[in-house]
Design a protein around this motif. Structure first.
Motif, PDB file in Angstrom:
ATOM      1  N   TYR A 241      -5.883 -10.137  48.553  1.00 27.86           N
ATOM      2  CA  TYR A 241      -6.046 -11.181  49.569  1.00 27.86           C
ATOM      3  C   TYR A 241      -5.028 -10.953  50.674  1.00 27.86           C
ATOM      4  CZ  TYR A 241      -6.172 -15.785  51.789  1.00 27.86           C
ATOM      5  OH  TYR A 241      -6.284 -16.804  52.700  1.00 27.86           O
ATOM      6  N   ARG A 242      -5.509 -10.937  51.929  1.00 30.87           N
ATOM      7  CA  ARG A 242      -4.630 -10.811  53.093  1.00 30.87           C
ATOM      8  C   ARG A 242      -4.394 -12.199  53.680  1.00 30.87           C
ATOM      9  NH1 ARG A 242      -8.158  -6.234  53.892  1.00 30.87           N
ATOM     10  NH2 ARG A 242      -7.007  -4.313  53.467  1.00 30.87           N
ATOM     11  N   TRP A 243      -3.115 -12.573  53.786  1.00 29.78           N
ATOM     12  CA  TRP A 243      -2.742 -13.891  54.288  1.00 29.78           C
ATOM     13  C   TRP A 243      -1.625 -13.721  55.303  1.00 29.78           C
ATOM     14  CZ3 TRP A 243       1.942 -16.712  53.107  1.00 29.78           C
ATOM     15  CH2 TRP A 243       1.952 -18.015  53.643  1.00 29.78           C
ATOM     16  N   ASN A 244      -1.941 -14.009  56.566  1.00 29.31           N
ATOM     17  CA  ASN A 244      -0.981 -13.815  57.656  1.00 29.31           C
ATOM     18  C   ASN A 244      -0.448 -12.383  57.621  1.00 29.31           C
ATOM     19  OD1 ASN A 244      -1.335 -16.419  58.624  1.00 29.31           O
ATOM     20  ND2 ASN A 244       0.264 -17.260  57.283  1.00 29.31           N
ATOM     21  N   HIS A 245       0.861 -12.220  57.462  1.00 25.36           N
ATOM     22  CA  HIS A 245       1.452 -10.885  57.459  1.00 25.36           C
ATOM     23  C   HIS A 245       1.521 -10.275  56.062  1.00 25.36           C
ATOM     24  CE1 HIS A 245       2.643 -11.217  61.668  1.00 25.36           C
ATOM     25  NE2 HIS A 245       3.071 -12.444  61.401  1.00 25.36           N
ATOM     26  N   PHE A 246       1.080 -11.020  55.051  1.00 17.48           N
ATOM     27  CA  PHE A 246       1.211 -10.562  53.670  1.00 17.48           C
ATOM     28  C   PHE A 246      -0.115 -10.048  53.133  1.00 17.48           C
ATOM     29  CE2 PHE A 246       4.821 -13.422  54.075  1.00 17.48           C
ATOM     30  CZ  PHE A 246       5.828 -12.733  53.391  1.00 17.48           C
ATOM     31  N   ASP A 247       0.004  -9.153  52.153  1.00 20.33           N
ATOM     32  CA  ASP A 247      -1.154  -8.615  51.456  1.00 20.33           C
ATOM     33  C   ASP A 247      -0.814  -8.584  49.968  1.00 20.33           C
ATOM     34  OD1 ASP A 247      -3.148  -6.917  50.320  1.00 20.33           O
ATOM     35  OD2 ASP A 247      -3.530  -6.088  52.301  1.00 20.33           O
ATOM     36  N   PHE A 248      -1.589  -9.330  49.162  1.00 17.70           N
ATOM     37  CA  PHE A 248      -1.368  -9.378  47.721  1.00 17.70           C
ATOM     38  C   PHE A 248      -2.561  -8.717  47.034  1.00 17.70           C
ATOM     39  CE2 PHE A 248       0.454 -13.135  49.711  1.00 17.70           C
ATOM     40  CZ  PHE A 248       1.777 -13.096  49.266  1.00 17.70           C
ATOM     41  N   GLY A 249      -2.297  -7.792  46.121  1.00 11.02           N
ATOM     42  CA  GLY A 249      -3.405  -7.104  45.474  1.00 11.02           C
ATOM     43  C   GLY A 249      -3.085  -6.649  44.072  1.00 11.02           C
TER      44      GLY A 249
ATOM     45  N   GLY B 294      -7.090  11.495  29.897  1.00  9.35           N
ATOM     46  CA  GLY B 294      -7.127  10.741  31.140  1.00  9.35           C
ATOM     47  C   GLY B 294      -6.390   9.423  31.017  1.00  9.35           C
ATOM     48  N   THR B 295      -6.054   8.838  32.153  1.00  9.76           N
ATOM     49  CA  THR B 295      -5.315   7.573  32.197  1.00  9.76           C
ATOM     50  C   THR B 295      -6.054   6.483  31.426  1.00  9.76           C
ATOM     51  OG1 THR B 295      -4.473   8.157  34.375  1.00  9.76           O
ATOM     52  CG2 THR B 295      -4.303   5.852  33.732  1.00  9.76           C
ATOM     53  N   PRO B 296      -5.374   5.770  30.516  1.00  6.06           N
ATOM     54  CA  PRO B 296      -6.000   4.622  29.858  1.00  6.06           C
ATOM     55  C   PRO B 296      -6.015   3.424  30.809  1.00  6.06           C
ATOM     56  CG  PRO B 296      -3.726   4.801  29.152  1.00  6.06           C
ATOM     57  CD  PRO B 296      -3.985   5.969  30.079  1.00  6.06           C
ATOM     58  N   PHE B 297      -6.327   2.244  30.303  1.00  8.49           N
ATOM     59  CA  PHE B 297      -6.260   1.025  31.114  1.00  8.49           C
ATOM     60  C   PHE B 297      -4.877   0.940  31.754  1.00  8.49           C
ATOM     61  CE2 PHE B 297      -5.219  -3.374  31.887  1.00  8.49           C
ATOM     62  CZ  PHE B 297      -6.398  -3.942  32.347  1.00  8.49           C
ATOM     63  N   PHE B 298      -4.861   0.863  33.096  1.00  2.80           N
ATOM     64  CA  PHE B 298      -3.591   0.890  33.822  1.00  2.80           C
ATOM     65  C   PHE B 298      -3.636  -0.145  34.946  1.00  2.80           C
ATOM     66  CE2 PHE B 298      -1.139   3.207  37.328  1.00  2.80           C
ATOM     67  CZ  PHE B 298       0.060   2.586  36.982  1.00  2.80           C
ATOM     68  N   LEU B 299      -2.812  -1.157  34.803  1.00  2.00           N
ATOM     69  CA  LEU B 299      -2.780  -2.267  35.755  1.00  2.00           C
ATOM     70  C   LEU B 299      -1.504  -2.204  36.585  1.00  2.00           C
ATOM     71  CD1 LEU B 299      -3.675  -5.115  36.820  1.00  2.00           C
ATOM     72  CD2 LEU B 299      -2.394  -6.068  34.879  1.00  2.00           C
ATOM     73  N   LYS B 300      -1.662  -2.417  37.898  1.00  2.00           N
ATOM     74  CA  LYS B 300      -0.483  -2.527  38.758  1.00  2.00           C
ATOM     75  C   LYS B 300      -0.717  -3.606  39.806  1.00  2.00           C
ATOM     76  CE  LYS B 300      -1.695   1.160  42.058  1.00  2.00           C
ATOM     77  NZ  LYS B 300      -1.261   2.441  42.659  1.00  2.00           N
ATOM     78  N   GLY B 301       0.369  -4.262  40.183  1.00  3.52           N
ATOM     79  CA  GLY B 301       0.326  -5.259  41.236  1.00  3.52           C
ATOM     80  C   GLY B 301       0.904  -4.706  42.519  1.00  3.52           C
ATOM     81  N   ILE B 302       0.387  -5.207  43.653  1.00  2.00           N
ATOM     82  CA  ILE B 302       0.767  -4.665  44.968  1.00  2.00           C
ATOM     83  C   ILE B 302       1.066  -5.814  45.914  1.00  2.00           C
ATOM     84  CG2 ILE B 302       0.047  -3.185  46.877  1.00  2.00           C
ATOM     85  CD1 ILE B 302      -2.142  -2.079  44.908  1.00  2.00           C
ATOM     86  N   ILE B 303       2.151  -5.700  46.660  1.00  2.00           N
ATOM     87  CA  ILE B 303       2.452  -6.660  47.714  1.00  2.00           C
ATOM     88  C   ILE B 303       2.968  -5.894  48.917  1.00  2.00           C
ATOM     89  CG2 ILE B 303       4.787  -7.061  46.784  1.00  2.00           C
ATOM     90  CD1 ILE B 303       4.576  -9.924  47.942  1.00  2.00           C
ATOM     91  N   SER B 304       2.490  -6.264  50.089  1.00  2.00           N
ATOM     92  CA  SER B 304       2.958  -5.614  51.315  1.00  2.00           C
ATOM     93  C   SER B 304       3.159  -6.665  52.398  1.00  2.00           C
ATOM     94  CB  SER B 304       1.966  -4.548  51.784  1.00  2.00           C
ATOM     95  OG  SER B 304       0.720  -5.120  52.121  1.00  2.00           O
ATOM     96  N   TYR B 305       4.015  -6.310  53.340  1.00  2.00           N
ATOM     97  CA  TYR B 305       4.336  -7.205  54.453  1.00  2.00           C
ATOM     98  C   TYR B 305       4.278  -6.396  55.740  1.00  2.00           C
ATOM     99  CZ  TYR B 305       7.027 -10.300  57.532  1.00  2.00           C
ATOM    100  OH  TYR B 305       7.434 -11.097  58.581  1.00  2.00           O
ATOM    101  N   ARG B 306       3.506  -6.884  56.708  1.00  2.00           N
ATOM    102  CA  ARG B 306       3.366  -6.232  58.001  1.00  2.00           C
ATOM    103  C   ARG B 306       4.022  -7.086  59.074  1.00  2.00           C
ATOM    104  NH1 ARG B 306      -0.678  -2.223  57.977  1.00  2.00           N
ATOM    105  NH2 ARG B 306      -1.788  -2.114  55.973  1.00  2.00           N
ATOM    106  N   PHE B 307       4.708  -6.415  59.992  1.00  2.00           N
ATOM    107  CA  PHE B 307       5.385  -7.164  61.063  1.00  2.00           C
ATOM    108  C   PHE B 307       5.520  -6.294  62.306  1.00  2.00           C
ATOM    109  CE2 PHE B 307       8.460  -4.989  58.456  1.00  2.00           C
ATOM    110  CZ  PHE B 307       9.416  -4.512  59.325  1.00  2.00           C
TER     111      PHE B 307
END
Length: 740
Positions: free
Chosen positions: A682-690, A727-740
């Motif tokens: 989800y992109r919210w203002n300057h943030f991106d959560f994924g 091959g890679t098994p189930f692999f979960l990662k969280g992502i956060i970014s900030y644009r300015f």
């Protein structure tokens, strides 16, 4: 005498025909921030003539007063203007979410890159090696702890690490000739994925500007000239995985831009023995409009990585419970590698119709790899670990002159290029080692100096609905090898040249259908050590290919491509870097069908499908013994992506590779796999959560596989069977970014 007169008359007619000019207009295409847009399509609606903007956004086209001109580019709104008394126009395009609506099927040799361009805009990338997956039908596999270059599969080729695909970044070649591990070794880990602006690709030996290694095709990456925003990005995932990215503007004006980018990646991986993988990337890029005619670019980058690896494991060790699926027979494998690059490019606009581009590059590369493929086969006491290493410097320059012409009945362009590349690999070494510390035996040691001179000419002639694209390329190689294992000084040299003609024909049946027939010859050079051992014989194996296909846009939101293709590869001799021996490889024939589809039913919803079927066989072997090991015979990828104006985005993607022969008589099978990946955010203002999930259904799959003869420490006899990297098994990662 009659023949001579006829030739003179024909030459005079052609010169007269091409010299009869029209009034032309010129202009520049930019985006909303005044950045130049290259490869925009410009069409004179009245005359049907068309052209494309160059790298500086400039264009020139024949027109008369009151003609309507249409300009479009994938990802931008279409613009129109009427020709008046002016001769120069500036057109600014606005970005647009709807991609496929804006596509026009027009004579353009590399129109297939539309498919990879859509991929770059809608598909997420998990790592730098994932960038190769933008090419429809291309598969990759990692089998050494994340730091080794990926194994590549395309069009019935097990390309190893790059032997039959030409890879470049910003005009700098990535393939490494006469590499310590494998010919054409292509390590893309020095690319920060967020810096990539576009991917050009071509399948088959049909592109004149691409020389060595372009048998199965080529992939060219271009990095961004400027940043839209500064960005800070963090990723945290399973297996002690962390990734940090920072990209910051330094200059951002109408005539100058500069930015720096950095990346850190660390992970232990899913293996029982932690990978302890780390990677650091640094990059800086400057772009300056030095004058109205001069545009200059400078790129400097640094890359370093190190890792441990569990290596390939034999199926029997898993079956009898000796190790787990993510265990190891020898967990002392691993390596270190680094690369420092400098790329300078200058584009000079000679006049409205002509331009000159010069690219210079320098690269310093260090490589160290420890492997053990056979365990205790050759040395029952100490094991079979090997060490491969080298230090390399690469120097190169490419000059290209391009000229556009617009006449009454024909328009188009032609280009001439000349290039020089020199590789100096010092202490190119293969050793038998124990626990990375003790050198038990030196199997190969020497200095390599390999130089490639090349010239090429290419043209595009547009006759109404027809486009004719002839090309000719000449490559000359000088191979030098100094053997470091002989007591006396021995420096051996060989020379070889190869001529590569091309001819591509396109026909626009309608404004939504393009038919094409492509044909050409290309090659991959052999390792310098092969060349000197074979005394220059059969060391530039040629590939001859042809494609018959079409690109069709049946409705505004759907585009598809189908191609039938054939490729013949000559006899060659291969240097096996893991054993320091030369082995013959026979003539091969590959043929198949490619199908790609892109569909955008709504502006926020995209669907893609790529299906590839191939028959690959050795030409001179008996039936049943003519399989080409690991050649993929059927693959497909598909995905659905959502990019909604509300800020919600996500996608579900699948990739499948069929089971295939792992040896020549098909008695050993490399198992196929089907893997699903998922992402959402989800992109919210300057943030991106994924979040991103690889292998969402936790499928057991083999990423790379080989039919290998090995012996375990307790075994009396060797066994030939599948050895694989899981091959890679189930692999979960969280992502956060900030644009300015």
């Amino acid at each position: 005498m009659a023949s001579k007169s006829y030739t003179l008359f024909l030459a005079f007619f052609l010169c007269s025909f091409l010299s009869f000019g029209q009034i032309t207009i010129s202009g520049k295409i930019t985006d909303s921030k005044n950045n130049a847009i290259s490869e925009a399509y410009i069409l004179n609606i009245e005359s049907g003539q068309h052209t494309h903007s160059d790298t500086q956004g400039n264009f020139i086209i024949a027109a008369s007063k009151n003609d309507s001109i249409k300009i479009h580019h994938l990802g931008y709104t279409t613009a129109y203007f009427k020709v008046d008394s002016k001769q120069n126009y500036t057109v600014r395009l606005q970005t647009k979410m709807n991609l496929i609506d804006e596509i026009v099927i027009a004579p353009k040799i590399n129109a297939l890159s539309i498919f990879s361009e859509i991929n770059t805009r809608v598909n997420p990338v998990n790592s730098s090696q994932d960038l190769l997956r933008y090419v429809p039908g291309l598969f990759i596999g990692q089998h050494a702890g994340g730091g080794k270059a990926e194994q590549i599969f395309l069009r019935g080729f097990d390309i190893d690490h790059g032997t039959d695909i030409n890879v470049s970044v910003d005009g700098m070649p990535v393939n490494l000739v006469s590499h310590a591990h494998g010919q054409g070794y292509s390590d893309l880990h020095f690319i920060i994925p967020e810096t990539v602006a576009g991917v050009q690709f071509g399948k088959g030996p049909y592109t004149t500007s691409k020389g060595n290694f372009s048998t199965a095709g080529f992939v060219s990456f271009n990095t961004k000239d400027q940043l839209q925003d500064n960005i800070i990005k963090a990723e945290i995932g399973q297996f002690n995985t962390q990734r940090l990215v920072g990209m910051f503007k330094i200059l951002d004006s109408e005539k100058e831009s500069a930015y720096i980018a950095s990346e850190y990646l660390g992970t232990d991986g899913a293996f029982d023995s932690p990978q302890l993988f780390t990677r650091i990337n640094l990059m800086g890029k400057y772009v300056g409009q030095l004058s109205a005619k001069n545009r200059f670019k400078a790129i400097v980058s640094y890359f370093n990585s190190e890792w441990d690896a569990s290596g390939q494991i034999p199926q029997r060790a898993l079956d009898n419970g000796l190790i787990s699926r993510f265990g190891a027979i020898d967990d002392t494998e691993g390596g270190e590698t680094s690369r420092k690059n400098i790329i300078l490019n200058n584009e000079y606009q000679i006049d409205k119709q002509s331009g000159l581009s010069t690219t210079l590059y320098y690269s310093r590369y260090d490589f160290l790899l420890y492997s053990n493929f056979t365990f205790f086969l050759n040395d029952p006491e100490n094991g079979d670990q090997i060490k491969q290493s080298e230090t390399r410097e690469i120097y190169g320059v490419t000059n290209t002159y391009k000229h556009k012409f617009y006449e009454d009945q024909v328009n188009g362009d032609y280009e001439f290029g000349i290039a020089l590349r020199n590789d100096q690999s010092r202490n190119n070494k293969l050793s038998h080692t124990l626990n990375r510390e003790e050198v038990l035996d030196s199997l190969s040691l020497g200095n390599i100096n390999e130089t490639n001179y090349s010239v090429f000419a290419n043209a595009n002639f547009h006759f109404g609905k027809w486009t004719l694209n002839p090309g000719l390329r000449l490559d000359y190689f000088k191979f030098m090898y100094e053997d470091g294992l002989t007591e006396a000084y021995i420096n051996t040299a060989e020379n070889k040249a190869i001529l590569s003609p091309k001819l591509n024909i396109l026909y626009n049946l309608k404004d939504n259908v393009q038919l094409y027939l492509k044909s050409g010859k290309s090659f991959h050079s052999n390792d310098t050590r092969v060349v000197v051992q074979q005394a220059g014989k059969e060391i530039l194996p040629a590939a001859y290919g042809s494609d018959l296909g079409f690109i069709w846009k049946p409705v505004p939101k759907l585009i598809l491509n189908t191609a039938f293709w054939y490729l013949y590869l000559e006899q060659e001799f291969v240097y096996v870097g893991d054993e320091a021996v030369v082995e013959p490889s026979g003539k091969t024939v590959r043929k198949g069908i490619d199908f790609s589809l892109r569909y955008q039913p709504f502006n926020w919803l995209n669907y893609d499908l790529d299906v590839n079927g191939t028959l690959a066989r050795a030409k001179d072997e008996p039936d049943g013994e003519d399989y080409i090991p690991l050649a993929p015979d059927f693959t497909f990828t598909s995905g659905i992506n959502v990019i909604h104006p509300s800020g919600i985005y996500g996608g579900l993607h699948v990739r499948h590779m069929n089971s295939r022969a792992a040896n020549e008589d098909n008695s050993i099978i490399a198992e196929g796999y089907t893997v699903f990946d998922f992402n959402a955010g989800y992109r919210w203002n300057h943030f991106d959560f994924g979040l991103a999930i690889q292998n969402i259904f936790d499928t057991d799959w083999n990423e790379t596989q080989f039919a290998t003869t090995s012996r375990l420490a307790f075994e009396d006899k060797p066994v030939e069977e599948i050895h694989f990297t899981p091959g890679t098994p189930f692999f979960l990662k969280g992502i956060i970014s900030y644009r300015f």
